[in-house]
Design an enzyme around this catalytic site. Structure first.
Site, PDB file in Angstrom:
ATOM      1  N   ASP A  46      32.918  37.435  42.489  1.00  0.00           N
ATOM      2  CA  ASP A  46      32.729  38.845  42.833  1.00  0.00           C
ATOM      3  C   ASP A  46      31.595  38.978  43.850  1.00  0.00           C
ATOM      4  OD1 ASP A  46      32.896  41.802  42.442  1.00  0.00           O
ATOM      5  OD2 ASP A  46      30.924  41.491  41.553  1.00  0.00           O
ATOM      6  N   ASP A 115      40.828  39.191  38.657  1.00  0.00           N
ATOM      7  CA  ASP A 115      39.807  38.287  38.117  1.00  0.00           C
ATOM      8  C   ASP A 115      40.023  36.860  38.610  1.00  0.00           C
ATOM      9  OD1 ASP A 115      38.834  40.458  36.774  1.00  0.00           O
ATOM     10  OD2 ASP A 115      39.531  39.839  34.793  1.00  0.00           O
ATOM     11  N   GLU A 118      38.994  36.497  42.290  1.00  0.00           N
ATOM     12  CA  GLU A 118      37.535  36.393  42.391  1.00  0.00           C
ATOM     13  C   GLU A 118      37.065  35.018  41.949  1.00  0.00           C
ATOM     14  OE1 GLU A 118      36.075  41.017  41.734  1.00  0.00           O
ATOM     15  OE2 GLU A 118      36.317  39.714  39.989  1.00  0.00           O
TER      16      GLU A 118
END
Length: 238
Positions: A46, A115, A118
């Site tokens: 992230d 997710d 990232e």
């Protein structure tokens, strides 16, 4: 994994990093034993994507101020946007997850795909450093960055607000038209948006949809939203 490496444009020196990036938390939960998953890499990735996009937007959008750059970056790294990018590279097909999660549509769930993407960014950073991560981000967002040169990306404040709230609660925001004025051919509507009894924003528009959209944008710009979500997140973790 070599097929995926070709898609993402990076060959791993340490293939175990890519495997870890693709491992969903449901594997350990289903097996009822400790199992490394991609959550830590997601945390790192992230930040990697945020920094890479900050660099790309800063160099590309020379006339844009901080507010415009911040909104563009947030739009590009939203869960929905990252999930769309992940689908374009068929990332879901490579995920390692529990059978129950897979049976419930986990391979195509926005949160799982975002997710994992990232986590892949974090894995590339650990494997080859910041230049490789920047190259990955440049390749990943090339189409969207080109679109930004032609004008702002399409905004969806209601979707963005719902996405932020759904991250901490299944209860959706509530919209209410509290007034309407003017003749039928030129009405003006006033809408509010609240969540669990807290007023987050209000907006006016020539249609109910426009009023709700502006109320959602007001909520996104309201510092109260961050505090409400933080409190809800803390309660969720207790």
């Amino acid at each position: 994994m070599s097929a995926l490496e070709q898609v993402i444009g990076h060959t791993f020196r340490n293939p175990a990093l890519l495997q870890l990036a693709l491992t969903h938390g449901s594997v350990g939960y289903e097996n009822q034993r400790p199992q490394a998953d991609n959550q830590r890499l997601e945390f790192l990735g992230d930040a990697v994507l945020q920094l890479a996009l900050s660099h790309l937007l800063y160099t590309q959008q020379e006339e844009a101020d901080e507010g415009v750059l911040t909104k563009a970056r947030a739009q590009l790294v939203s869960t929905k946007a990252l999930a769309r990018q992940a689908r374009q590279m068929s990332l879901g097909a490579f995920l390692i997850m529990g059978r129950g999660e897979e049976a419930n549509g986990g391979r195509d769930r926005d949160s799982a795909l975002a997710d994992a993407l990232e986590a892949v960014a974090g894995a590339i950073y650990l494997d080859a450093g910041s230049e490789a991560a920047l190259a990955f981000a440049t390749h990943l967002f090339s189409t969207d960055l080109l679109a930004l040169e032609r004008g702002p990306l399409e905004r969806n404040p209601k979707g963005d607000l719902q996405e932020q709230i759904q991250a901490v609660s299944p209860i959706p925001p509530q919209y209410l038209i509290i007034s309407e004025e003017g003749p039928d051919h030129s009405k003006s509507f006033l809408s509010t948006v609240s969540w669990k009894g807290t007023l987050l924003g209000q907006g006016t528009g020539r249609s109910k949809k426009e009023a709700e959209t502006r109320a959602a944008q007001a909520a996104l710009d309201n510092p109260v939203l961050a505090e409400v979500l933080r409190t809800a997140c803390e309660r969720l973790s207790e």
